[in-house]
Design a protein around this motif. Structure first.
Motif, PDB file in Angstrom:
ATOM      1  N   ASP A  26      23.251  20.981  43.767  1.00 36.69           N
ATOM      2  CA  ASP A  26      22.526  21.814  42.798  1.00 36.69           C
ATOM      3  C   ASP A  26      22.025  20.967  41.634  1.00 36.69           C
ATOM      4  OD1 ASP A  26      22.996  24.110  44.310  1.00 36.69           O
ATOM      5  OD2 ASP A  26      24.756  24.710  43.124  1.00 36.69           O
ATOM      6  N   LEU A  27      22.874  20.050  41.151  1.00 35.89           N
ATOM      7  CA  LEU A  27      22.484  19.182  40.040  1.00 35.89           C
ATOM      8  C   LEU A  27      21.380  18.212  40.442  1.00 35.89           C
ATOM      9  CD1 LEU A  27      26.016  18.426  38.548  1.00 35.89           C
ATOM     10  CD2 LEU A  27      24.250  19.921  37.578  1.00 35.89           C
ATOM     11  N   ASP A  29      19.112  18.722  42.797  1.00 36.46           N
ATOM     12  CA  ASP A  29      17.886  19.514  42.936  1.00 36.46           C
ATOM     13  C   ASP A  29      17.314  19.925  41.581  1.00 36.46           C
ATOM     14  OD1 ASP A  29      18.217  19.252  45.660  1.00 36.46           O
ATOM     15  OD2 ASP A  29      18.943  21.301  45.965  1.00 36.46           O
ATOM     16  N   ALA A  30      18.167  20.094  40.584  1.00 42.48           N
ATOM     17  CA  ALA A  30      17.718  20.457  39.235  1.00 42.48           C
ATOM     18  C   ALA A  30      17.270  19.239  38.428  1.00 42.48           C
ATOM     19  CB  ALA A  30      18.838  21.183  38.493  1.00 42.48           C
ATOM     20  N   ASP A  32      19.307  17.032  37.091  1.00 39.76           N
ATOM     21  CA  ASP A  32      20.285  16.827  36.023  1.00 39.76           C
ATOM     22  C   ASP A  32      21.060  15.530  36.260  1.00 39.76           C
ATOM     23  OD1 ASP A  32      22.338  16.842  34.157  1.00 39.76           O
ATOM     24  OD2 ASP A  32      22.932  18.926  34.561  1.00 39.76           O
ATOM     25  N   ARG A  74      14.696  20.388  47.605  1.00 37.34           N
ATOM     26  CA  ARG A  74      15.847  21.288  47.739  1.00 37.34           C
ATOM     27  C   ARG A  74      16.701  20.877  48.935  1.00 37.34           C
ATOM     28  NH1 ARG A  74      19.400  24.407  45.783  1.00 37.34           N
ATOM     29  NH2 ARG A  74      19.904  26.303  46.892  1.00 37.34           N
TER      30      ARG A  74
END
Length: 131
Positions: A26-27, A29-30, A32, A74
């Motif tokens: 998730d990080l 893909d974001a 971050d 993603r």
């Protein structure tokens, strides 16, 4: 006189390390970078086809902050298997490279979890030419 020299190493429970691996993607893909780097030990090593190993937080930051040829995308995880301090992941990635080329590929990642629950090593394999 006590002669017990047993050393005990504690590894985080499988459920929490599996959640951490999912959070890692998730990080990524974001975008971050500081967040995802914090999931690794300071001396972690990341092995990825086509690149020399990325060592420690500095190497990971350099890779995710600019060396990585992927601009955005993603990850979708299809399989996650945990055994002791090792976690194996299989999935798909759909995204775009910095040059605008669309990319869709399958990947496999292997994580080694340190005693403190962070990632000590990551190895990536792709079912495609280098990305």
């Amino acid at each position: 006189m006590r002669t017990d020299t047993t050393v005990t190493t504690t590894v985080a429970p499988a459920a929490s390390t599996e959640a951490q691996v999912r959070h890692y993607y998730d990080l990524v893909d974001a975008g971050d970078v500081p967040g995802l780097v914090s999931l690794f030990t300071p001396d972690a090593v990341y092995h990825r086809p086509g690149y020399p190993p990325f060592d420690g937080h500095e190497g990971l930051t350099r890779f995710y902050g600019g060396t990585r040829v992927i601009r955005a995308g993603r990850h979708t995880l299809t399989t996650l298997v945990a055994e002791g301090s090792d976690i194996a992941v299989h999935g798909e990635f759909h995204g775009e490279l910095h040059d605008g080329t669309a990319v869709a590929l399958r990947f496999a990642d292997f994580f080694r979890i340190a005693a403190d629950g962070r990632f000590a090593r990551r190895d990536t394999f792709f079912f495609a030419p280098l990305v």
